[in-house]
Design a protein around this motif. Sequence first.
Motif, PDB file in Angstrom:
ATOM      1  N   UNK A 351     109.100  87.032  97.578  1.00 15.94           N
ATOM      2  CA  UNK A 351     108.212  86.466  96.556  1.00 15.94           C
ATOM      3  C   UNK A 351     108.491  84.987  96.355  1.00 15.94           C
ATOM      4  N   UNK A 352     109.743  84.618  96.211  1.00 14.82           N
ATOM      5  CA  UNK A 352     110.089  83.212  96.017  1.00 14.82           C
ATOM      6  C   UNK A 352     109.756  82.387  97.256  1.00 14.82           C
ATOM      7  N   UNK A 353     109.976  82.948  98.405  1.00 14.93           N
ATOM      8  CA  UNK A 353     109.636  82.253  99.654  1.00 14.93           C
ATOM      9  C   UNK A 353     108.138  81.927  99.709  1.00 14.93           C
ATOM     10  N   UNK A 354     107.311  82.931  99.391  1.00 15.73           N
ATOM     11  CA  UNK A 354     105.858  82.716  99.400  1.00 15.73           C
ATOM     12  C   UNK A 354     105.469  81.638  98.392  1.00 15.73           C
ATOM     13  N   UNK A 355     106.037  81.702  97.203  1.00 19.70           N
ATOM     14  CA  UNK A 355     105.670  80.751  96.156  1.00 19.70           C
ATOM     15  C   UNK A 355     106.080  79.325  96.513  1.00 19.70           C
ATOM     16  N   UNK A 356     107.291  79.155  97.026  1.00 15.34           N
ATOM     17  CA  UNK A 356     107.726  77.813  97.408  1.00 15.34           C
ATOM     18  C   UNK A 356     106.922  77.281  98.592  1.00 15.34           C
ATOM     19  N   UNK A 357     106.573  78.169  99.520  1.00 12.47           N
ATOM     20  CA  UNK A 357     105.748  77.744 100.654  1.00 12.47           C
ATOM     21  C   UNK A 357     104.364  77.317 100.187  1.00 12.47           C
ATOM     22  N   UNK A 358     103.806  78.062  99.220  1.00 11.84           N
ATOM     23  CA  UNK A 358     102.484  77.708  98.690  1.00 11.84           C
ATOM     24  C   UNK A 358     102.526  76.362  97.977  1.00 11.84           C
ATOM     25  N   UNK A 359     103.585  76.134  97.211  1.00  9.26           N
ATOM     26  CA  UNK A 359     103.702  74.853  96.502  1.00  9.26           C
ATOM     27  C   UNK A 359     103.856  73.707  97.496  1.00  9.26           C
ATOM     28  N   UNK A 360     104.685  73.901  98.508  1.00 10.45           N
ATOM     29  CA  UNK A 360     104.872  72.853  99.509  1.00 10.45           C
ATOM     30  C   UNK A 360     103.565  72.559 100.247  1.00 10.45           C
ATOM     31  N   UNK A 361     102.822  73.601 100.596  1.00  6.57           N
ATOM     32  CA  UNK A 361     101.552  73.402 101.299  1.00  6.57           C
ATOM     33  C   UNK A 361     100.550  72.667 100.424  1.00  6.57           C
ATOM     34  N   UNK A 362     100.520  73.024  99.128  1.00  8.20           N
ATOM     35  CA  UNK A 362      99.595  72.359  98.218  1.00  8.20           C
ATOM     36  C   UNK A 362      99.948  70.880  98.073  1.00  8.20           C
ATOM     37  N   UNK A 363     101.244  70.557  98.024  1.00 11.10           N
ATOM     38  CA  UNK A 363     101.667  69.165  97.884  1.00 11.10           C
ATOM     39  C   UNK A 363     101.307  68.357  99.132  1.00 11.10           C
ATOM     40  N   UNK A 364     101.209  69.048 100.272  1.00 17.89           N
ATOM     41  CA  UNK A 364     100.828  68.376 101.519  1.00 17.89           C
ATOM     42  C   UNK A 364      99.314  68.284 101.686  1.00 17.89           C
ATOM     43  N   UNK A 365      98.578  68.861 100.740  1.00 20.76           N
ATOM     44  CA  UNK A 365      97.124  68.817 100.812  1.00 20.76           C
ATOM     45  C   UNK A 365      96.505  69.878 101.696  1.00 20.76           C
ATOM     46  N   UNK A 366      97.304  70.861 102.104  1.00 21.30           N
ATOM     47  CA  UNK A 366      96.750  71.938 102.919  1.00 21.30           C
ATOM     48  C   UNK A 366      95.854  72.834 102.076  1.00 21.30           C
ATOM     49  N   UNK A 367      94.913  73.499 102.714  1.00 22.27           N
ATOM     50  CA  UNK A 367      93.920  74.307 102.007  1.00 22.27           C
ATOM     51  C   UNK A 367      94.195  75.788 102.232  1.00 22.27           C
ATOM     52  N   UNK A 368      93.852  76.584 101.219  1.00 23.32           N
ATOM     53  CA  UNK A 368      93.997  78.036 101.334  1.00 23.32           C
ATOM     54  C   UNK A 368      92.833  78.600 102.135  1.00 23.32           C
ATOM     55  N   UNK A 369      93.109  79.637 102.905  1.00 23.34           N
ATOM     56  CA  UNK A 369      92.078  80.301 103.714  1.00 23.34           C
ATOM     57  C   UNK A 369      91.969  81.742 103.265  1.00 23.34           C
ATOM     58  N   UNK A 370      90.717  82.180 102.975  1.00 23.24           N
ATOM     59  CA  UNK A 370      90.521  83.563 102.574  1.00 23.24           C
ATOM     60  C   UNK A 370      89.103  83.997 102.910  1.00 23.24           C
TER      61      UNK A 370
END
Length: 378
Positions: A351-370
Amino acid sequence: MDALLYILAVLSLGLAALYTGVTLVNLLVFRAPPAKVGSARHPVSILIPARDEVSNIEAALTAALAQKDAQIEVVVCDDGSTDGTDSVVSRIAANDPRVRLIRGVELPPGWNGKQHACHQLALAARHPRLLFVDADVRLQPDAVVRMSGYLDAHNLSLVSGFPHQITRTLPEIIAIPQILVLLLGYLPFPMARMSNALGFAAGCGQLMLVERTAYEESGGHEAFRNRMHDGLNLPRNVRKTGGRTDILDATPLAKVRMYDNWADIWQGFTKNATEGMATPSALPVWTVLLGGGHILPFLVLALAWLSGASAAAQFALLAIMFVFAARILLAWKVRQHPVSVLLHPVGVGVTLWIQWSALRSARKGQRAVWRGRTYDVG
C-alpha cells in the motif's frame, strides 16, 4: 543500540495500539442494516456506468433486477464500449421494461469518464433515490430495501458501503483488504457520525445510495467532474450542503471482484491515490502511522532478538499481537481471506509503495491511465 531499539519498540507499540483501539471501536458500530425492514418507502433508480463490461453486465443486471420489496428501475450508461456491452443491455431491456439503456455522449474536455457517465445516469433517472452501482458489483436481492431502510432509519442523505471483496490471486489477497484496514483502523466512525465535518466524509463509489434532492443540491458528479475519487468527493459535497452521510457494512448486501491481476490493481489504486493518501502533506503522516504501527514491530522484534534486547522484544511482540488481533477480527467481520491476515505487513508495505509511487508520478507530471483514457492527477 538497546536504547534505540527500546524507543522504537515503544513507538511501534503506541502506533499499533492506536490502530487496534480504533478498529475495535469501529467494529462495534460498523454494522449491516437489519435483514427485515419491510418494503422500501421510496422508488430507487439503480444506475450502472459501463465501459467495455460485456463480461460483467448481464450478471450485474440479473442481480439488480432480482431486488425484493422495492420499486426499481435499472439504467445503464454505455460509455463508448466496443465489446458489445450495449447489445447485452438492449437484449435484456427488450424483455424487462424496468431496464433502460442510454448511450453516453462523447467525453467532454475536463471530465473524468466515470463521473460523466454517472452524471448522465442521474439526469436520466426517474426515481427520488439514486443507487450508483459499478458493473462488477453483484447485489443481493435485499440490498436495495436494506440500504433504503438504513437511509430512513438514520435520517441520512447518502449512505455507501464496501461490498464483500472477492479475492482469489495472491496480489488481490495482499492488496485489496487494505482498503478496509485503512478505513476501519483510522476513521473513527462514532465521531464521523456525530460530526458533519468534511474531514470525516468517506464512502465507496462501488455502492452508493443518495437522495436525489441532496445529490442535486451538492452539484452531483458535475461538481467533481475532473476528479477520480467519487467515493470521497460525493459524500464530502453532500456534507458541504448540510446532508448527513454514513458508511455501512455491505458485506451481506453485495459482492465484487475489483481486480484480478497485479496490473489492474496497480492502475486502479494509483489513479485516485493523489486525491486521498498520496499528497505531500498526508503521505508522510500515513507512512509513520502504517509503517510504524504495522511494519516496524517486526523489524524491531528481529533486531531485538539478535541483540538480546529483551525489553524491546517484549514491546515489539505486544505490538504485533495487537495488530494481528485487530486484523483477525476485521477479517472475520467482512470475510477476508485468512492469508491476507498472515501477510498483513506485506499488504501494508505494498500500500505504501503504491501511494509513494503515485505521488512521485504526479510530481513528475505523469498521467493516470484507466479504461483506455488518460487523466491528469495531483
